[in-house]
Design a protein around this motif. Structure first.
Motif, PDB file in Angstrom:
ATOM      1  N   LYS A  37     152.351 117.643  12.660  1.00  0.00           N
ATOM      2  CA  LYS A  37     151.112 118.143  13.235  1.00  0.00           C
ATOM      3  C   LYS A  37     149.949 117.287  12.739  1.00  0.00           C
ATOM      4  O   LYS A  37     149.798 117.053  11.536  1.00  0.00           O
ATOM      5  CB  LYS A  37     150.896 119.600  12.858  1.00  0.00           C
ATOM      6  CG  LYS A  37     149.809 120.284  13.688  1.00  0.00           C
ATOM      7  CD  LYS A  37     149.792 121.784  13.462  1.00  0.00           C
ATOM      8  CE  LYS A  37     148.809 122.461  14.423  1.00  0.00           C
ATOM      9  NZ  LYS A  37     148.796 123.932  14.238  1.00  0.00           N
ATOM     10  N   TRP A  43     150.707 117.360  18.287  1.00  0.00           N
ATOM     11  CA  TRP A  43     151.952 117.061  17.582  1.00  0.00           C
ATOM     12  C   TRP A  43     152.393 115.636  17.886  1.00  0.00           C
ATOM     13  O   TRP A  43     152.406 115.223  19.040  1.00  0.00           O
ATOM     14  CB  TRP A  43     153.041 118.041  17.990  1.00  0.00           C
ATOM     15  CG  TRP A  43     152.806 119.427  17.454  1.00  0.00           C
ATOM     16  CD1 TRP A  43     152.028 120.396  18.011  1.00  0.00           C
ATOM     17  CD2 TRP A  43     153.322 119.969  16.242  1.00  0.00           C
ATOM     18  NE1 TRP A  43     152.023 121.520  17.238  1.00  0.00           N
ATOM     19  CE2 TRP A  43     152.822 121.292  16.130  1.00  0.00           C
ATOM     20  CE3 TRP A  43     154.157 119.487  15.234  1.00  0.00           C
ATOM     21  CZ2 TRP A  43     153.124 122.120  15.059  1.00  0.00           C
ATOM     22  CZ3 TRP A  43     154.475 120.317  14.170  1.00  0.00           C
ATOM     23  CH2 TRP A  43     153.956 121.617  14.084  1.00  0.00           C
ATOM     24  N   THR A  63     152.044 111.526  21.251  1.00  0.00           N
ATOM     25  CA  THR A  63     151.512 112.829  20.835  1.00  0.00           C
ATOM     26  C   THR A  63     151.535 113.812  21.997  1.00  0.00           C
ATOM     27  O   THR A  63     151.390 113.425  23.162  1.00  0.00           O
ATOM     28  CB  THR A  63     150.069 112.686  20.316  1.00  0.00           C
ATOM     29  OG1 THR A  63     149.247 112.134  21.350  1.00  0.00           O
ATOM     30  CG2 THR A  63     150.009 111.799  19.102  1.00  0.00           C
ATOM     31  N   GLU A  67     154.626 121.464  19.763  1.00  0.00           N
ATOM     32  CA  GLU A  67     155.760 120.946  19.001  1.00  0.00           C
ATOM     33  C   GLU A  67     156.997 120.861  19.886  1.00  0.00           C
ATOM     34  O   GLU A  67     157.805 119.932  19.756  1.00  0.00           O
ATOM     35  CB  GLU A  67     156.019 121.853  17.799  1.00  0.00           C
ATOM     36  CG  GLU A  67     157.132 121.349  16.899  1.00  0.00           C
ATOM     37  CD  GLU A  67     157.392 122.264  15.719  1.00  0.00           C
ATOM     38  OE1 GLU A  67     158.073 121.826  14.774  1.00  0.00           O
ATOM     39  OE2 GLU A  67     156.914 123.425  15.752  1.00  0.00           O
TER      40      GLU A  67
END
Length: 410
Positions: A37, A43, A63, A67
């Motif tokens: 993170k 994430w 990114t 998640e």
């Protein structure tokens, strides 16, 4: 058994000890790392893979908002590398391509600040679709990025992102990695260019009068006189001044700040240039040279001799941030708006030269711009007044009215 040979254990075969070939190590397998993170709340997914020929380790990343998305992408990339370790450059993700492209940009000799700006601008498309294969990025992907950015970023920033993305993908086309440049088909917002901030002649005199006798007076005077960028001005060395020819050679510039500031090449190739100086400016520099000699005596063994015209009290490189802070203090001392930046002195010189009728080509060369077109774009708001004056002069010439100077006379 011949000399120099031995039996290979467990095989019953004889082999040469000296000439035996080593069995190459099996390349390591690609693997996905746990997403981490970021401070932004997004994430970052990461996959490590190895070159099948050299065994060299590489890492690709992207990114995502969640998640779950990051894990999904990591698994897909890991499987893709397992299935095809010999992925071609066109199979690279946009993020992988940009990592390589930024290395080539650095190798081209661009200023460190420019490379940092490119990396910062590249973060926008990489965060949005850096996980996509380079040859799968579409104009629509890019257009959607600009639309999303418009909610929180200025048109100037979006146009900078567009410039960097378009330039990088143009190189990808030239290198045969993709067939066409998707950024060339996307439309960045036009936006209105903000007019440059300048000092009037009276305000410039106020600043110089208020700082006379201080350690900053000569620096402000030189920037007003030459149109140097702040980073160029604080990188000038005494050896760069040709006293007999009354010329200053711009050879280097300071980029970065604080512990990251470096003395390196100028912003562009055309930024390396000679600049003519007037007699008054030469006298100011002579006086400052004598003043600096006294400062060197006071500093004693603490003095660092870098041959800099403008430096700290111990001879070291000035920080652009400290220069900006000193400028604001001197503006306040002169009773002028403290919202201005030292760069306004460069705009002031250019604006007043153009307003006085100086050729835009001469001004562009003095500023070290990459092209006259850029100078014209930056200072176009000053040209209507010149056009009106030229029209009046042409009227007088055509009507044979008395005129102090013929339009074509020097």
């Amino acid at each position: 058994m011949p000399a120099g040979h031995r039996q290979i254990p467990g095989t019953g075969l004889a082999g040469s000890v000296k000439g035996a070939h080593r069995v190459p190590k099996r390349p390591k397998e690609p693997h996905a790392k746990d997403p981490r993170k970021l401070a932004s709340g997004r994430w970052q997914a990461r996959v490590t893979y190895y070159d099948p020929e050299t065994g060299k380790r590489h890492e690709t990343s992207a990114t995502f908002a969640t998640e779950r998305e990051a894990k999904k992408w990591s698994r897909e990339q890991e499987m893709a590398y397992r299935a095809n370790p010999h992925r071609t450059p066109a199979d690279q993700t946009l993020a992988e391509f940009f990592a390589d492209w930024l290395k080539t940009v650095e190798a081209r000799g661009l200023a460190a600040k420019t490379v940092r700006d490119y990396r910062q601008m590249a973060a926008h498309p990489l965060n949005a679709f850096g996980h996509k294969a380079l040859n799968k990025v579409t104009p629509w992907d890019i257009q959607q990025l600009y639309t999303a950015m418009a909610e929180s970023h200025s048109s100037r920033t979006i146009n900078y992102v567009h410039t960097v993305l378009k330039r990088a993908l143009a190189d990808a086309v030239d290198w045969g990695l993709i067939v066409s440049n998707p950024a060339a088909k996307a439309k960045a917002p036009r936006g209105q260019r903000q007019p440059v901030e300048i000092l009037t002649p009276d305000e410039a005199r106020q600043l110089l009068d208020a700082t006379r006798g201080t350690r900053w007076h000569t620096l402000w005077a030189l920037m007003l006189h030459t149109g140097l960028r702040p980073g160029e001005a604080i990188a000038i060395r005494w050896q760069d001044i040709q006293w007999d020819a009354q010329t200053l050679r711009v050879m280097q510039a300071v980029s970065g700040d604080g512990s990251r500031k470096i003395l390196g090449p100028t912003k562009t190739e055309r930024s390396t240039r000679p600049i003519a100086l007037g007699s008054h400016m030469m006298a100011l520099l002579r006086a400052w040279q004598a003043e600096q000699a006294l400062q060197r005596e006071v500093a004693g063994t603490q003095w660092e001799d870098h041959d800099l015209v403008f430096c700290t009290r111990t001879g070291s490189l000035l920080s652009p941030r400290n220069v900006a802070r000193a400028f604001k203090q001197d503006l306040q001392r002169a009773g002028l708006p403290t919202t201005l930046h030292p760069h306004c002195l460069r705009h002031t010189m250019a604006s007043h030269w153009l307003a006085a009728g100086q050729s835009i080509k001469v001004v562009s060369e003095r500023l070290g711009h990459t092209s006259v077109a850029f100078t014209l774009q930056t200072y176009a708001h000053l040209l209507p007044t010149q056009q009106a004056a030229a029209a009046e002069a042409m009227d007088r010439w055509l009507l044979d009215e008395p005129s102090p100077r013929h339009p074509h006379e020097k």
